[in-house]
Design a protein around this motif. Structure first.
Motif, PDB file in Angstrom:
ATOM      1  N   PRO A 134       0.806  -1.231   0.000  1.00  0.00           N
ATOM      2  CA  PRO A 134       0.000   0.000   0.000  1.00  0.00           C
ATOM      3  C   PRO A 134       0.831   1.269   0.000  1.00  0.00           C
ATOM      4  CG  PRO A 134      -0.842  -1.561   1.619  1.00  0.00           C
ATOM      5  CD  PRO A 134       0.450  -2.125   1.114  1.00  0.00           C
ATOM      6  N   GLU A 135       2.058   1.193   0.501  1.00  0.00           N
ATOM      7  CA  GLU A 135       2.913   2.370   0.526  1.00  0.00           C
ATOM      8  C   GLU A 135       3.330   2.812  -0.874  1.00  0.00           C
ATOM      9  OE1 GLU A 135       3.670   0.244   4.485  1.00  0.00           O
ATOM     10  OE2 GLU A 135       3.273  -0.316   2.392  1.00  0.00           O
ATOM     11  N   CYS A 136       3.178   1.931  -1.850  1.00  0.00           N
ATOM     12  CA  CYS A 136       3.624   2.246  -3.206  1.00  0.00           C
ATOM     13  C   CYS A 136       2.495   2.894  -3.999  1.00  0.00           C
ATOM     14  CB  CYS A 136       4.081   0.974  -3.920  1.00  0.00           C
ATOM     15  SG  CYS A 136       4.703   1.275  -5.583  1.00  0.00           S
ATOM     16  N   PRO A 137       2.684   4.085  -4.528  1.00  0.00           N
ATOM     17  CA  PRO A 137       1.626   4.699  -5.340  1.00  0.00           C
ATOM     18  C   PRO A 137       1.335   3.861  -6.579  1.00  0.00           C
ATOM     19  CG  PRO A 137       3.698   5.915  -5.532  1.00  0.00           C
ATOM     20  CD  PRO A 137       3.889   4.928  -4.445  1.00  0.00           C
ATOM     21  N   GLY A 138       0.075   3.857  -6.958  1.00  0.00           N
ATOM     22  CA  GLY A 138      -0.338   3.085  -8.122  1.00  0.00           C
ATOM     23  C   GLY A 138      -0.756   1.672  -7.810  1.00  0.00           C
ATOM     24  N   SER A 139      -0.540   1.224  -6.579  1.00  0.00           N
ATOM     25  CA  SER A 139      -0.831  -0.168  -6.227  1.00  0.00           C
ATOM     26  C   SER A 139      -2.236  -0.308  -5.650  1.00  0.00           C
ATOM     27  CB  SER A 139       0.191  -0.676  -5.204  1.00  0.00           C
ATOM     28  OG  SER A 139      -0.164  -1.962  -4.738  1.00  0.00           O
TER      29      SER A 139
END
Length: 813
Positions: A134-139
């Motif tokens: 979840p910390e990764c944008p776009g995921s």
């Protein structure tokens, strides 16, 4: 295959961009310093603990770079779903290259210092996980959700006509049951009103230490399999990057143009024929472009490339291999002296929200709009007195859901999901205004099937859960209705979604999404006709293991309470709400005004059933769940009739989390409020819907916990009668009265005499159901009556005899 999709300049730039992504990926796995290799690598530049997965990463970097090109060429609204479990280096690296990562994390800047932080944080204490978290944008899909990528992708495109989800399916992932079933999702996609999913099956040949099935079957067999699922596969196979870039570019152009044609034919020409959607099969070496041979063993193209292929701290000679590997990407051609991606490569990135990391569909709370909701009070059932007959609580809920679907038809942001159980669970009213979405063949005798609908049914709990999660994660609302026993099938999917909610609640740039709402009907106490296999309420125990900030569990005792609870759940944000309700005819206890008050409080004393007003009770009779409520009240009626000197308090629980202290759950009662309900020292006979030990777990810190005696499901069941289900588990009214007598010595001989009569009654019950195949008339026709409860003028044996004679003649009539 020779084509002219890419110019020479495009090919060189795309290859350079791919090299940049691979360089960042290797750096994330290994380096804590020296991010641009401005000096020779030393052992102090290497993380002490190396965690991460290289094998799938270069293939995903290759895909991401090529998707950027088609997004720009066709102005696509596209998000990326990384199905392989640990593709974190790829999605983090690519969102960094496109600039999104630095926008949401300004300290991870587009320069050498930012690169150093990017590398250090990866799979490092206090940093970020090694998957598409979840910390990764776009995921919208992370590593622990192996097998659900395709389901999530289809959920994302339902009612999103302009969205394309590029879903990378790992060949290890493809061996899971949910993924193998998810290929059939194309039979539920409406080309006119939904978006499109472009699956990219990534065949790199290996799992952790084994070959993958789909990579080891013949090409013809694989193609037949995918065509049999209804897809049109486009194969991209090879090793040489120059050739692979050209073939991949041509394949993606072909796939996008096929998607556009399918959608044009459906939307402009009205062609509702089920299409064969395109997909891509990318066959590339595992650990592509990585070390070829290490310590005499082949790495690239084998299972040994799966995780970390080099270990410089254990093997110092690996340090030079790592440096050579990273320098093979020629970083000096990719980044300027400040560590920024060179301008001519940055120009390959889509602009603004067209970047896959910045696409708002991957941060669904940004797009979320409130549901248009009718007033649930308008659907109230009349309860002129407690115990009035009801048609079945979910049958009352159905019209409320029907009108929600109708009110939000234009917004197209609400769907009901379930594994072929919407009718069975009592929600038939939905089909007054919508159909089941279905794009396969239909026959004249079929009912409620159409290319577009608000109800999604497939006999796979995995698909229903995955579809709904994808739908919610991209900014919509929904409900999953399911048989209680079989919701267990998605235990691990619930786990991961709850973890996602827990983590994203503390990420400032993530916006809250609509709650994941479960309606569990056809529950344990009314599965007497299906038997032991269908009798399991254990999902609740599983749910309450999750963080209190995320989970909510409700047991409305009647239809008006169910309406109030469901209205609350559908309006809520960022929770998992579990609602357990019955579908069979059952007594109704509260008027709508009473129900709203009771559900708002979540727990309360039912004064109309109690006789301890203004005095301390001798016993507390507590209930949680519709059938436990019925049996407690029936037990109370026996006790008030034959032990009138007892002061009895009836406590009903709707919100299970009320039983915990506020330090454990935000809904929890303070010790003072808990003691006011349950007393500090009086016996508590507690009838609970599910496994009884959960109540002890929730209340063990309370002062009066040692006096709690809980009855619930104890794994006794078979094909029997509804009342016998409660008898088998000691939850019936007769056992509950006996339990109270055992804890109330003041009842003396009178209590012992009543207890013996009830034991006799249980024997009579067993004899009756074995002979007649149904419960005794006085059980089937029992009604609450305060007047009868207060009448103690007759002996119990006389009453039971009169009831049997009178009701038997009524049955005959």
């Amino acid at each position: 295959m020779k084509t002219n999709t890419l110019s020479v300049e495009q090919l060189h730039k795309m290859d350079a961009y791919w090299r940049a992504a691979n360089y960042l990926s290797v750096g994330q796995i290994f380096l804590c310093d020296n991010p641009l290799l401005k000096r020779p690598l030393t052992i102090t530049d290497i993380k002490k603990m190396l965690l991460g997965h290289w094998g799938t990463t270069p293939g995903q970097n290759f895909i991401y770079a090529h998707l950027n090109r088609v997004i720009k060429k066709y102005d696509l609204d596209m998000i990326y779903v990384a199905g392989p479990g640990h593709g974190g280096p790829a999605v983090v690296g690519n969102t960094y290259l496109e600039g999104t990562y630095s926008e949401v994390y300004p300290d991870i800047s587009q320069d050498e210092a930012g690169l150093q932080k990017l590398f250090l944080q990866f799979s490092f204490p206090g940093g970020i996980p090694s998957h598409a978290s979840p910390e990764c944008p776009g995921s919208i899909h992370e590593g622990g959700e192996l097998g659900y990528s395709l389901s999530h992708s289809f959920g994302a495109v339902f009612d999103n006509p302009d969205l394309i989800v590029a879903c990378v399916v790992g060949d290890g992932e493809a061996e899971t049951g949910p993924l193998a079933t998810a290929w059939h999702s194309n039979k539920f996609l409406d080309a006119a009103t939904d978006g499109a999913v472009l699956p990219i099956l990534h065949l790199n040949g290996y799992k952790i230490s084994n070959p993958t099935i789909l990579a080891r079957i013949e090409h013809e067999e694989l193609e037949q399999l995918l065509r049999g699922y209804g897809w049109m596969p486009i194969f991209v196979e090879g090793y040489d990057p120059t050739l692979m870039h050209e073939v991949m570019a041509t394949a993606l152009d072909t796939a996008v143009e096929q998607i556009k044609k399918i959608q044009h034919d459906a939307r402009a020409l009205g062609d509702l024929t089920r299409p064969r959607w395109p997909m891509i099969v990318l066959k590339s070496p595992k650990g592509w472009t990585g070390p070829k041979v290490v310590d005499g063993l082949q790495i690239e193209g084998t299972f040994r490339a799966h995780q970390v292929p080099l270990h410089p701290h254990k093997h110092p000679e690996h340090l030079k291999l790592l440096e050579d590997w990273m320098k093979s990407y020629r970083p000096e051609e990719l980044f300027d002296k400040q560590g920024r991606l060179k301008t001519e490569l940055a120009e390959l990135v889509p602009l603004g929200c067209r970047r896959m990391g910045a696409n708002p569909h991957a941060n669904g709370g940004i797009l979320l709009r409130d549901l248009r909701m009718p007033d649930f009070r308008d659907y109230a059932v009349s309860v002129p007195e407690p115990g009035a007959p009801g048609i079945g609580d979910t049958h009352v809920l159905g019209p409320f859901l029907r009108d929600i679907a109708k009110l939000n038809d234009e917004q197209r942001n609400f769907r009901v999901f379930g594994p072929d159980e919407t009718l069975s669970n009592g929600l038939e009213a939905l089909f007054d205004v919508t159909e089941r979405q279905w794009d396969a063949a239909t026959l004249p005798n079929d009912e409620c099937l159409a290319p577009s609908g608000r109800v999604m049914e497939m006999l796979s709990e995995h698909q229903c859960e995955g579809w709904l999660e994808g739908y919610l994660l991209t900014g919509r609302h929904g409900l999953f209705n399911c048989y209680e026993a079989f919701i267990h099938i998605i235990d691990s999917m619930f786990n991961q979604h709850a973890k996602w909610l827990k983590v994203t609640a503390h990420i400032p740039w993530r916006r809250k999404i609509a709650s994941l709402n479960y309606l569990l009907a056809s529950h344990v106490w009314r599965q007497d006709h299906n038997g032991f296999t269908h009798q399991d309420p254990g999902f609740i125990d599983h749910v309450v293991n999750k963080k209190a900030e995320v989970v909510r569990v409700y047991f409305p005792p009647d239809a008006n309470c169910l309406l109030s609870v469901m209205d609350h759940c559908l309006r809520s944000r960022h929770y998992v709400n579990v609602v357990v309700a019955g579908k069979h005819p059952a007594p109704q206890w509260l008027s709508m005004d009473e129900a709203v008050k009771h559900c708002t409080e979540g727990i309360g004393i039912w004064q109309w059933a109690s006789n301890d007003q203004a005095v301390s009770p001798d016993v507390v009779m507590a209930c949680c769940g519709d059938v436990p409520t019925l049996e407690i009240l029936a037990a109370v009626s026996i006790m008030r009739e034959h032990l009138p000197e007892l002061k009895i308090r009836v406590v009903n629980i709707v919100d299970l989390m009320k039983l915990q202290p506020p330090s454990e759950h935000p809904h929890g009662l303070s010790d003072m409020d808990f003691d006011e309900l349950f007393t500090k020292d009086k016996p508590v006979i507690f009838a609970y819907h599910a496994y009884p030990w959960l109540i002890h777990r929730l209340t063990y810190r309370r002062i009066n916990h040692n006096n709690f005696h809980v009855r619930g499901y104890k794994e006794e069941g078979t094909i029997t009668t509804p009342f016998d289900m409660t008898v088998l588990n000691d939850l019936d009214r007769f056992h509950l009265v006996m339990d109270a007598i055992d804890r109330l010595p003041q009842t003396g001989d009178k209590g012992m005499d009543l207890k013996q009569q009830l034991k006799d009654k249980l024997i009579e019950h067993k004899q009756y159901i074995d002979k007649n195949g149904q419960d005794m008339p006085e059980i089937r026709n029992w009604r609450w009556s305060a007047g009868r409860a207060a009448d103690n003028s007759r002996d119990m044996r006389q009453i039971l005899t009169e009831q049997r004679v009178g009701l038997s003649s009524q049955d005959a009539k």
